[in-house]
Design a protein around this motif. Structure first.
Motif, short mmCIF file in Angstrom:
data_model
loop_
_atom_site.label_atom_id
_atom_site.label_comp_id
_atom_site.label_asym_id
_atom_site.label_seq_id
_atom_site.Cartn_x
_atom_site.Cartn_y
_atom_site.Cartn_z
N LEU A 174 -5.96 3.33 1.27
CA LEU A 174 -5.53 2.80 2.56
C LEU A 174 -4.08 2.34 2.47
CD1 LEU A 174 -8.55 0.47 3.51
CD2 LEU A 174 -8.34 2.96 3.78
N SER A 175 -3.32 2.69 3.49
CA SER A 175 -2.03 2.05 3.72
C SER A 175 -2.26 1.00 4.80
CB SER A 175 -0.99 3.06 4.18
OG SER A 175 -0.71 4.00 3.15
N LEU A 176 -1.96 -0.25 4.47
CA LEU A 176 -2.29 -1.36 5.36
C LEU A 176 -1.05 -2.13 5.78
CD1 LEU A 176 -5.28 -2.92 3.36
CD2 LEU A 176 -5.45 -1.55 5.44
N GLN A 177 -1.08 -2.60 7.01
CA GLN A 177 -0.09 -3.56 7.49
C GLN A 177 -0.82 -4.61 8.31
OE1 GLN A 177 3.24 -1.93 9.60
NE2 GLN A 177 4.40 -3.84 9.50
N GLY A 238 -12.07 -10.88 10.98
CA GLY A 238 -11.83 -12.28 11.36
C GLY A 238 -10.75 -12.34 12.40
N ASP A 239 -9.73 -13.16 12.15
CA ASP A 239 -8.61 -13.27 13.10
C ASP A 239 -7.39 -12.44 12.64
OD1 ASP A 239 -7.87 -14.74 10.92
OD2 ASP A 239 -7.41 -16.59 12.02
N ALA A 240 -7.59 -11.56 11.67
CA ALA A 240 -6.50 -10.72 11.18
C ALA A 240 -6.67 -9.29 11.69
CB ALA A 240 -6.47 -10.73 9.65
N TYR A 241 -5.55 -8.66 12.00
CA TYR A 241 -5.53 -7.29 12.51
C TYR A 241 -4.76 -6.41 11.52
CZ TYR A 241 -7.22 -9.24 16.88
OH TYR A 241 -7.97 -9.88 17.84
N PHE A 242 -5.27 -5.20 11.32
CA PHE A 242 -4.69 -4.31 10.32
C PHE A 242 -4.45 -2.92 10.90
CE2 PHE A 242 -7.11 -7.50 8.12
CZ PHE A 242 -6.30 -7.87 7.07
N ARG A 243 -3.22 -2.46 10.72
CA ARG A 243 -2.89 -1.06 11.00
C ARG A 243 -3.28 -0.28 9.74
NH1 ARG A 243 1.55 2.27 10.04
NH2 ARG A 243 2.15 3.70 11.71
N VAL A 244 -4.16 0.70 9.89
CA VAL A 244 -4.78 1.35 8.73
C VAL A 244 -4.53 2.86 8.76
CG1 VAL A 244 -6.95 1.73 7.49
CG2 VAL A 244 -6.59 -0.40 8.77
N VAL A 245 -4.14 3.41 7.62
CA VAL A 245 -4.05 4.85 7.40
C VAL A 245 -4.96 5.18 6.23
CG1 VAL A 245 -2.56 6.77 6.73
CG2 VAL A 245 -1.69 5.01 8.29
N VAL A 246 -5.84 6.16 6.41
CA VAL A 246 -6.83 6.52 5.39
C VAL A 246 -6.51 7.90 4.82
CG1 VAL A 246 -9.28 6.88 4.90
CG2 VAL A 246 -8.59 5.18 6.62
N VAL A 247 -6.35 7.98 3.50
CA VAL A 247 -6.07 9.24 2.82
C VAL A 247 -7.07 9.41 1.68
CG1 VAL A 247 -4.39 10.58 1.48
CG2 VAL A 247 -3.61 9.14 3.38
N ASP A 248 -7.68 10.58 1.60
CA ASP A 248 -8.61 10.86 0.51
C ASP A 248 -7.88 10.86 -0.82
OD1 ASP A 248 -10.57 11.18 2.43
OD2 ASP A 248 -10.41 13.36 2.49
N VAL A 249 -8.49 10.24 -1.83
CA VAL A 249 -7.91 10.22 -3.17
C VAL A 249 -8.28 11.50 -3.89
CG1 VAL A 249 -7.96 9.08 -5.43
CG2 VAL A 249 -7.92 7.70 -3.33
N MET A 250 -7.27 12.18 -4.43
CA MET A 250 -7.54 13.39 -5.20
C MET A 250 -6.79 13.34 -6.52
SD MET A 250 -5.32 16.52 -3.58
CE MET A 250 -3.63 16.78 -4.12
N PRO A 251 -7.19 14.17 -7.49
CA PRO A 251 -6.49 14.18 -8.78
C PRO A 251 -5.15 14.89 -8.69
CG PRO A 251 -8.22 15.82 -8.77
CD PRO A 251 -8.35 15.05 -7.47
N HIS A 252 -4.45 14.93 -9.81
CA HIS A 252 -3.19 15.68 -9.95
C HIS A 252 -2.03 15.04 -9.18
CE1 HIS A 252 -5.76 18.63 -11.78
NE2 HIS A 252 -6.42 18.82 -10.65
N VAL A 253 -2.09 13.71 -8.97
CA VAL A 253 -1.00 13.02 -8.30
C VAL A 253 -0.33 12.07 -9.28
CG1 VAL A 253 -2.11 13.21 -6.05
CG2 VAL A 253 -2.53 11.18 -7.45
N ASN A 254 0.86 11.58 -8.92
CA ASN A 254 1.57 10.67 -9.82
C ASN A 254 1.09 9.23 -9.62
OD1 ASN A 254 2.77 9.76 -7.45
ND2 ASN A 254 4.82 10.53 -7.93
N ASP A 255 1.73 8.29 -10.28
CA ASP A 255 1.30 6.90 -10.24
C ASP A 255 1.41 6.30 -8.84
OD1 ASP A 255 0.76 7.02 -12.93
OD2 ASP A 255 2.67 6.11 -13.54
N ASP A 256 2.24 6.89 -8.00
CA ASP A 256 2.38 6.42 -6.62
C ASP A 256 1.42 7.13 -5.67
OD1 ASP A 256 4.47 4.65 -7.28
OD2 ASP A 256 5.94 6.28 -7.14
N GLY A 257 0.55 7.96 -6.22
CA GLY A 257 -0.41 8.67 -5.38
C GLY A 257 0.16 9.87 -4.66
N ARG A 258 1.27 10.43 -5.15
CA ARG A 258 1.91 11.56 -4.48
C ARG A 258 1.73 12.85 -5.28
NH1 ARG A 258 7.92 10.91 -2.76
NH2 ARG A 258 7.27 12.78 -1.59
#
Length: 267
Positions: A174-177, A238-258
């Motif tokens: 998840l990318s969260l804000q 609760g009283d917090a709101y989150f902007r959410v982006v969902v990306v499936d986790v796959m292998p063969h990516v670097n430490d930053d998930g790219r």
């Protein structure tokens, strides 16, 4: 009986044809289960400045085949943004993709990097086979004929294998804000994974990998129904709101998930 002229022409033709070297070829892919951690082939369009946030990790669209012949792919054509699909090459598919692409002239295009335009808003096409590869910024119109042909073939295979693939299961990233002010259209989040604990302060953003199977299934379902072209939706805990982006986790990516090629690209 041949005349002197005829014999001379025949010898010249033989000499010319014998001096034409065949195009170099690469070893075909052989499926080896122990090589599942190796990227045998990949193609991607990535780093589009104005692309949806969920495409920043792996690219607007891509196809990756590992050494065990399992493939991972995502399409930018009407697919759920952030979803990865997967499958394993059949014997028929392996023979065909070896003949059409994987056993092609990779050494010929290796190191070719083309830039059609200069600007901040274009994407980069990258294609690689083991450690051999090439890239094009904006497009491959200025690339060699071999590179253009191989890229077109690769994208064709990306589309073909996408049709025979299945959605990838497992973890999601998840990318969260976080926001403190209410946001219209927010959906209440009741999963076991606490977004508020992962992102305790408003105005900050970050990433969170979700492992709980029930939560990953719920987040994928929300992505499929709520995420628009720009790939995000809003959850409330609760009283917090989150902007959410969902990306499936796959292998063969670097430490930053790219997912990145084994050579520098224009970003």
């Amino acid at each position: 009986m041949r005349t002197g002229i005829g014999l001379t022409l025949s010898l010249l033709a033989t000499a010319c044809f014998s001096s034409i070297e065949p195009a170099p070829t690469y070893e075909p892919l052989v499926c080896v289960p122990a090589a599942a951690d190796h990227v045998a082939f990949a193609v991607q369009e990535s780093s589009w400045h104005f692309g949806p946030e969920a495409t920043k990790a792996y690219g607007e669209h891509f196809l990756l085949i590992d050494g065990s012949c399992r493939y991972y792919t995502a399409s930018g054509r009407g697919a759920t943004v952030g979803e990865v699909r997967t499958g394993t090459l059949t014997a028929t598919q392996l023979d065909a993709i070896n003949a059409e692409l994987l056993a092609g002239p990779w050494e010929t295009i290796d190191g070719e990097h083309r830039y059609d335009i200069m600007g901040a808003d274009a994407s980069t096409f990258s294609i690689w086979r083991d450690d051999f590869g090439a890239s094009c910024y904006d497009s491959c119109r200025a690339g060699s004929e071999a590179l253009q042909t191989m890229l077109d073939t690769a994208i064709g295979w990306e589309e073909r294998l996408g049709e025979t693939s299945a959605p990838l299961d497992g973890d999601v990233r998840l990318s969260l804000q976080r926001f403190s002010a209410p946001i219209d259209g927010a959906v209440e989040w009741t999963g076991a994974t606490s977004l508020a604990e992962a992102m305790p302060f408003s105005g900050y953003g970050g990433t969170l990998v979700v492992f709980d199977p029930s939560d990953t299934a719920a987040l994928r379902a929300l992505r499929a129904t709520l995420a628009a072209w720009d790939s995000w939706f809003v959850l409330r805990e609760g009283d917090a709101y989150f902007r959410v982006v969902v990306v499936d986790v796959m292998p063969h990516v670097n430490d930053d998930g790219r997912l990145l090629p084994p050579f520098p690209i224009h970003t």
